[in-house]
Design a protein around this motif. Sequence first.
Motif, PDB file in Angstrom:
ATOM      1  N   ALA B  62       0.843  -1.201   0.000  1.00  0.00           N
ATOM      2  CA  ALA B  62       0.000   0.000   0.000  1.00  0.00           C
ATOM      3  C   ALA B  62       0.875   1.247   0.000  1.00  0.00           C
ATOM      4  N   TYR B  66       1.739   3.862  -3.247  1.00  0.00           N
ATOM      5  CA  TYR B  66       1.516   5.312  -3.200  1.00  0.00           C
ATOM      6  C   TYR B  66       2.787   6.069  -3.539  1.00  0.00           C
ATOM      7  N   GLN B  93      -5.552   1.861  -8.279  1.00  0.00           N
ATOM      8  CA  GLN B  93      -6.634   1.070  -7.695  1.00  0.00           C
ATOM      9  C   GLN B  93      -6.107  -0.156  -6.964  1.00  0.00           C
ATOM     10  N   MET B  96      -5.240   0.993  -3.643  1.00  0.00           N
ATOM     11  CA  MET B  96      -6.409   1.171  -2.789  1.00  0.00           C
ATOM     12  C   MET B  96      -6.862  -0.162  -2.202  1.00  0.00           C
ATOM     13  N   THR B  99      -4.489  -1.176   0.539  1.00  0.00           N
ATOM     14  CA  THR B  99      -4.680  -0.375   1.756  1.00  0.00           C
ATOM     15  C   THR B  99      -5.893  -0.868   2.535  1.00  0.00           C
ATOM     16  N   LEU B 100      -6.983  -1.104   1.790  1.00  0.00           N
ATOM     17  CA  LEU B 100      -8.199  -1.580   2.455  1.00  0.00           C
ATOM     18  C   LEU B 100      -7.952  -2.935   3.113  1.00  0.00           C
ATOM     19  N   PHE B 131      -5.874   5.699   2.710  1.00  0.00           N
ATOM     20  CA  PHE B 131      -7.043   5.173   2.002  1.00  0.00           C
ATOM     21  C   PHE B 131      -7.889   6.319   1.446  1.00  0.00           C
ATOM     22  N   TYR B 134      -6.187   7.686  -1.651  1.00  0.00           N
ATOM     23  CA  TYR B 134      -6.439   6.875  -2.842  1.00  0.00           C
ATOM     24  C   TYR B 134      -7.834   7.151  -3.394  1.00  0.00           C
ATOM     25  N   ILE B 135      -8.834   7.202  -2.496  1.00  0.00           N
ATOM     26  CA  ILE B 135     -10.206   7.468  -2.940  1.00  0.00           C
ATOM     27  C   ILE B 135     -10.268   8.813  -3.647  1.00  0.00           C
TER      28      ILE B 135
END
Lengths: 207, 233, 51
Positions: B62, B66, B93, B96, B99-100, B131, B134-135
Motif C-alpha cells: 500500500a 503510493y 486502484q 487502494m 490499503t483496504l 485510504f 487513494y479514494i
Amino acid sequence: MLNLIKRDLLLSFYSSANFFFTVSFFVLILILIPFAFGTQSDQLKLLFKGVVWIALALSIIITVDRIYNADYEDGNLDIIMQKNKTIEYLVISKYITHWFIYCLPLLVILPILSFLFYLDYLETIQIFINLFIGSFGMVFIANFVSALTLGAKRTIFLKTIIMIPLFVPFIIFGSDAGSWPILLGLSMLSFVISIYVTAYGLRLYGE
Amino acid sequence: MYIKINNNHIELIKSANPYLIFATIFVFIIGLYYSLFQSPPDYIQGDSMRIMYIHVPSAWFALMTYSILAGSCVLWFITRNPLFNVVARSIAQVGMVFTLMSLITGSIWGKPTWGVWWVWDARLTSMLILFFLYIAYIFLWQAISNKELASKISAALAIIGFINIPIIKFSVDWWNTLHQPASISKLSAPSIDISMLIPLFIMTIACFLFLVTVSLIRFRLVLIENKMLRTSN
Amino acid sequence: MNELLDMGGYAIFVWSSYGIFFFSLVIFFLINILNLRKYEKMYNNTIKKID
C-alpha cells in the motif's frame, strides 16, 4: 488586487445571507453539545475546546463551493486572468476576502460562545489565538481544493474527502493550547503550497 | 528519457499475462501452505500471528504503491511523458485494494491481540488517511469530465497527499503523547525467527506478483480507455 | 486436521481474514480482466466500423 478585494466584499455584502450562513452553522453545531453530552461544566469546557475545531472545519468545508465557482461559471475568472498576468494577486485577494467573509464572523462570535460554555478569560484568549492562526491555514487549504475541483460539479462529498486529511493536523495542534507555534508553521507551509497549487489549478481551468 | 509505448510493447505485455497469472497463483499457494501449515505459532500471540503474513505485505505494498504513484506524477510533471500518467492511473486502484486489505486484516488481528478492533495509533491513522487519499485520487479523476484536465488535477492532488502523509504521522504521534499515554504495547519484533521469515517472504513475493499482474492488465485497460477518449494521457 | 482448522482458538480471526483477503483480491482481478475484455471488444468494433 485592492479592486478585487473590494468587489468580492461588496458582492457578499449585497447578499448578506453569506455571513449568517456560516455563523449560524458554526453556532448551531456548538449549541448542540449540551444536548448531546449534558450540562456538567467541566465536561462542557473540555468538549468545547475540541468541538470548536470540528465546527470550524465543517463551516469552512461548506463554503468551499463559493470561492471560485461563481466567478468560473459567469466567466469573470477568464476576464480577470486575461487582465492580470500574475494570477497570484487574484489568489491572495481571494484568501483575504474568504477569510473576512467566512472566518472573521466566527472569531467575533467566539467569545460570547465561550462564556456560554463556562470558559474563563485566559482560556478564551488561548482558543481565540489558536483559531485565528488555524483558520488562515484552513482557508488556504479550502482555496486550493476549490480551485482544483472547479470542473467537478456537485461533488461536495469528494471535496470533503480531499479536505479532511489536510485538516487533521490543524485540528490536532489547534485543540492543544500550547502548540500555537506549530500551528503557525503549518499555516505558513499550507500558504506556500496553496498559492502555487491554486494558481496552477486556475491556469488549467482558465485556458 | 522519452519512452513511447508502441504495439510491440503491448503485445509483449499481452503475451506475458497468462504466465504472470499462473506464477501469482502458484506462489500464493506455496505461501498459503507455508503460512498456514508449515510455520510454528508465535509463543506470545499464538496462531493469530498468521494474519501478519498477509497483513504486512499488503501494508508494505500500500505504501510502496503510493510512493510509485506520487513519484510517477512528479516525473510526469517534469518530463511531460504521458507514460508516467498511465502508470500512475493503472497502479492507483491496486494500491487502494491493498490499503483496504491491510486495514481490515489489521483490525481482525488487533481484536484477539489487543482486545480492540481499532487503536488511534500513528500507523493506523496514517493508513486510514492513505485510504482517503487513494479514494480522492481515483474519484476526482472520474468526477472531472475533461480527462486531460482530470489527469493533471488528480496528479497534483497525489503529490500534495504525499507531502501530507509524514505531517499526519508526526502530528498523530504528538497527539498520542498529548492526550493518552501509550497503553498498548506496540508490535516490536527485535528478532524474527527464520521459520516466520520464510512465509512472510513468499507472501511478499506473491503480493508483488499480484500487483504487477493487475497493474499490467490495468495498463492495457487505461491505454484502450485513452484511445477511446482520444486523449494522449 | 481439526487442530489445524481450530488454529489454537483463533480460528474465526485467522480464517476470516484470509478469506476476506483472497476473496477481494480475486474479485478485484476479475473486475479488471472483464473490463479489459469489454473495452477491447468495444474498441475493435469501432475500428471495424471505421474501416
